[in-house]
Design a protein around this motif. Structure first.
Motif, PDB file in Angstrom:
ATOM      1  N   LYS A 104       0.852  -0.994   0.106  1.00  0.00           N
ATOM      2  CA  LYS A 104      -0.120   0.081  -0.129  1.00  0.00           C
ATOM      3  C   LYS A 104       0.856   1.303  -0.073  1.00  0.00           C
ATOM      4  CE  LYS A 104      -3.870  -1.945   2.505  1.00  0.00           C
ATOM      5  NZ  LYS A 104      -3.482  -3.357   2.905  1.00  0.00           N
ATOM      6  N   ILE A 105       0.760   2.273  -0.866  1.00  0.00           N
ATOM      7  CA  ILE A 105       1.717   3.271  -1.098  1.00  0.00           C
ATOM      8  C   ILE A 105       0.988   4.475  -1.352  1.00  0.00           C
ATOM      9  CG2 ILE A 105       3.436   4.270  -2.610  1.00  0.00           C
ATOM     10  CD1 ILE A 105       4.047   1.286  -3.805  1.00  0.00           C
ATOM     11  N   ALA A 106       1.302   5.545  -0.471  1.00  0.00           N
ATOM     12  CA  ALA A 106       0.675   6.894  -0.582  1.00  0.00           C
ATOM     13  C   ALA A 106       1.581   7.776  -1.283  1.00  0.00           C
ATOM     14  CB  ALA A 106       0.320   7.403   0.839  1.00  0.00           C
ATOM     15  N   PHE A 107       1.127   8.729  -1.843  1.00  0.00           N
ATOM     16  CA  PHE A 107       1.771   9.840  -2.762  1.00  0.00           C
ATOM     17  C   PHE A 107       1.365  11.085  -2.126  1.00  0.00           C
ATOM     18  CE2 PHE A 107       3.078   6.668  -5.481  1.00  0.00           C
ATOM     19  CZ  PHE A 107       4.440   7.078  -6.275  1.00  0.00           C
ATOM     20  N   VAL A 108       2.354  11.914  -1.484  1.00  0.00           N
ATOM     21  CA  VAL A 108       1.993  13.329  -0.999  1.00  0.00           C
ATOM     22  C   VAL A 108       3.003  13.998  -1.293  1.00  0.00           C
ATOM     23  CG1 VAL A 108       0.734  12.029   1.224  1.00  0.00           C
ATOM     24  CG2 VAL A 108       3.031  12.650   1.404  1.00  0.00           C
ATOM     25  N   GLY A 109       2.470  15.380  -0.883  1.00  0.00           N
ATOM     26  CA  GLY A 109       3.509  16.375  -1.337  1.00  0.00           C
ATOM     27  C   GLY A 109       2.869  17.766  -1.431  1.00  0.00           C
ATOM     28  N   LYS A 110       3.517  18.927  -1.716  1.00  0.00           N
ATOM     29  CA  LYS A 110       3.005  20.099  -1.484  1.00  0.00           C
ATOM     30  C   LYS A 110       2.068  20.342  -2.911  1.00  0.00           C
ATOM     31  CE  LYS A 110       5.654  23.450  -3.227  1.00  0.00           C
ATOM     32  NZ  LYS A 110       4.777  23.921  -4.470  1.00  0.00           N
ATOM     33  N   GLY A 111       1.111  21.100  -3.045  1.00  0.00           N
ATOM     34  CA  GLY A 111       0.296  21.378  -4.098  1.00  0.00           C
ATOM     35  C   GLY A 111       1.233  21.741  -5.300  1.00  0.00           C
ATOM     36  N   GLY A 112       1.139  20.953  -6.459  1.00  0.00           N
ATOM     37  CA  GLY A 112       2.021  21.418  -7.434  1.00  0.00           C
ATOM     38  C   GLY A 112       3.119  20.537  -7.585  1.00  0.00           C
ATOM     39  N   THR A 157      -1.898   6.314   8.343  1.00  0.00           N
ATOM     40  CA  THR A 157      -1.082   5.117   8.909  1.00  0.00           C
ATOM     41  C   THR A 157      -1.388   4.008   8.103  1.00  0.00           C
ATOM     42  OG1 THR A 157      -3.010   4.518  10.302  1.00  0.00           O
ATOM     43  CG2 THR A 157      -1.426   6.217  11.193  1.00  0.00           C
ATOM     44  N   ARG A 158      -2.123   4.003   6.951  1.00  0.00           N
ATOM     45  CA  ARG A 158      -2.689   2.675   6.178  1.00  0.00           C
ATOM     46  C   ARG A 158      -1.649   2.253   5.019  1.00  0.00           C
ATOM     47  NH1 ARG A 158      -5.193   0.068   9.292  1.00  0.00           N
ATOM     48  NH2 ARG A 158      -3.437   1.326  10.567  1.00  0.00           N
ATOM     49  N   PHE A 159      -0.547   2.831   5.138  1.00  0.00           N
ATOM     50  CA  PHE A 159       0.399   2.497   4.047  1.00  0.00           C
ATOM     51  C   PHE A 159       1.788   1.877   4.498  1.00  0.00           C
ATOM     52  CE2 PHE A 159      -2.403   6.228   3.077  1.00  0.00           C
ATOM     53  CZ  PHE A 159      -2.921   5.818   1.991  1.00  0.00           C
ATOM     54  N   ASP A 160       2.084   1.035   3.622  1.00  0.00           N
ATOM     55  CA  ASP A 160       3.659   0.452   3.812  1.00  0.00           C
ATOM     56  C   ASP A 160       4.584   1.573   3.605  1.00  0.00           C
ATOM     57  OD1 ASP A 160       2.513  -2.756   4.342  1.00  0.00           O
ATOM     58  OD2 ASP A 160       1.959  -2.346   2.338  1.00  0.00           O
ATOM     59  N   VAL A 161       4.462   2.501   2.717  1.00  0.00           N
ATOM     60  CA  VAL A 161       5.265   3.610   2.522  1.00  0.00           C
ATOM     61  C   VAL A 161       4.526   4.624   2.071  1.00  0.00           C
ATOM     62  CG1 VAL A 161       5.942   2.784   0.350  1.00  0.00           C
ATOM     63  CG2 VAL A 161       7.447   4.119   1.374  1.00  0.00           C
ATOM     64  N   THR A 162       5.039   5.835   2.480  1.00  0.00           N
ATOM     65  CA  THR A 162       4.419   7.211   1.964  1.00  0.00           C
ATOM     66  C   THR A 162       5.720   7.715   1.097  1.00  0.00           C
ATOM     67  OG1 THR A 162       2.965   7.376   3.788  1.00  0.00           O
ATOM     68  CG2 THR A 162       3.545   9.367   2.768  1.00  0.00           C
ATOM     69  N   PHE A 163       5.375   8.083  -0.054  1.00  0.00           N
ATOM     70  CA  PHE A 163       6.399   8.755  -0.892  1.00  0.00           C
ATOM     71  C   PHE A 163       5.788  10.276  -0.993  1.00  0.00           C
ATOM     72  CE2 PHE A 163       7.036   4.634  -3.084  1.00  0.00           C
ATOM     73  CZ  PHE A 163       8.334   4.467  -2.669  1.00  0.00           C
TER      74      PHE A 163
END
Length: 320
Positions: free
Chosen positions: A2-10, A172-178
């Motif tokens: 399970k992988i999340a992608f997060v970051g600043k807008g844009g 918290t639902r991810f194995d890694v958050t990029f």
């Protein structure tokens, strides 16, 4: 994974999530991609038309349908209205797998180039002044709480920008958050904030440097994120074409960016599953929500939905 992608807008998180999904699917690996961003762009980035995306049922508008399916025969949940976004699975709950065929997927999933795609849906005029977007992303939290994924199966979630995801237990639902970081101080500040919050829950955060033009950009990012850097993605004509609405074949992706995707995939694959921890965190956030608002909102003590005899770890083992 399970992988999340997060970051600043844009920052490019949606673009990178879509390219990774396409790369994994091209290798014939199972991929479930979920758009959980208030700005719904992941579907188009995967190759769907705006019209196709608009026809996909929004998870956030049909949470009742998701609850009805997931409850199964779980006697601890009295009704759909008593199930909240943090309700963990228990005896009788209907669990999901990445590759199965079920009525829930048939309703919500649109397939594109082998990728199963689902979307929370946009913020609507009816929501203005009434509720926040996290009331909709609760649909994703429910799905992930009940989703069993195996090695070399990938669930990619494009999250809301910034640190907004900390408004629920979804982070918290991810194995890694990029966390996608540009070579700017604003982007680094988002990383620092996210890292600080994530550390409290032992959330694995890795950085993808994006829009890197030269070695000075690389150096800037490395100096600020240190050992969290998983890969860097250079300025790309392939990406620029995507941004103009032109979907080019993956074979056109620059060699250095193909290498970056391999590093990102390897980073995800090396994460160790801990289903005991995963379930314990679900229970922890369910208790917090119960005390804060959930029990009062639905009129019952929702902590009674926690099944002390249930072991997600044992259930996963039985599926192996």
């Amino acid at each position: 994974m399970k992988i999340a992608f997060v970051g600043k807008g844009g920052s490019g998180k949606t673009t990178l999530a879509s390219i990774l999904a396409r790369r994994l699917s091209a290798r014939k690996l199972p991929v479930l991609a979920i758009d959980a961003d208030i700005n719904q762009h992941l579907g188009v980035s995967l190759g769907l038309s705006e019209e196709d995306v608009s026809r996909i049922p929004a998870m956030g508008l049909e949470v009742h349908r998701i609850k009805e399916y997931l409850i199964g025969s779980n006697a601890a949940i009295g009704s759909v209205s008593e199930m909240v976004k943090t309700t963990p699975p228990g005896t009788g709950s209907q669990l999901l797998t990445v590759t199965e065929d079920n009525t829930l997927y048939r309703h919500f999933v649109k397939e594109v180039d082998g990728i199963r795609f689902m979307a929370v849906g946009p913020f609507t005029e009816e929501d203005l002044g009434v509720r926040c977007y996290h009331s909709k992303t609760g649909s994703v939290e429910l799905v992930l709480n009940h989703l069993i994924d195996k090695a070399y199966e990938y669930v990619l979630v494009d999250m809301t920008a910034g640190a907004d995801s900390f408004a629920s237990g979804l982070f918290t639902r991810f194995d890694v958050t990029f966390l996608v970081v540009e070579p700017t101080m604003k982007s680094v500040r988002v990383y620092e904030q996210y890292k600080k919050y994530a550390k409290q829950y032992d959330v694995c955060v890795r950085v993808i440097g994006n829009k890197v033009e030269d070695e000075s950009d690389n150096t800037f990012i490395r100096e600020h994120v240190r050992g969290d850097l998983a890969a860097t993605f250079s300025h790309s004509r392939f990406v620029r074409s995507m941004e103009k609405g032109v979907m080019r074949p993956l074979s056109d992706l620059e060699p250095e960016n193909v290498e970056a995707l391999e590093k990102i995939t390897a980073e995800a694959d090396r994460q160790q599953k801990d289903w005991g921890k995963y379930y314990a965190q679900a229970v922890e956030f369910h208790r917090k929500n119960a005390a804060s608002w959930a029990s009062a909102a639905v009129g019952v003590d929702v902590t009674l939905q926690i099944d002390p005899s249930f072991s997600l770890k044992d259930v996963v083992a039985s599926h192996s």
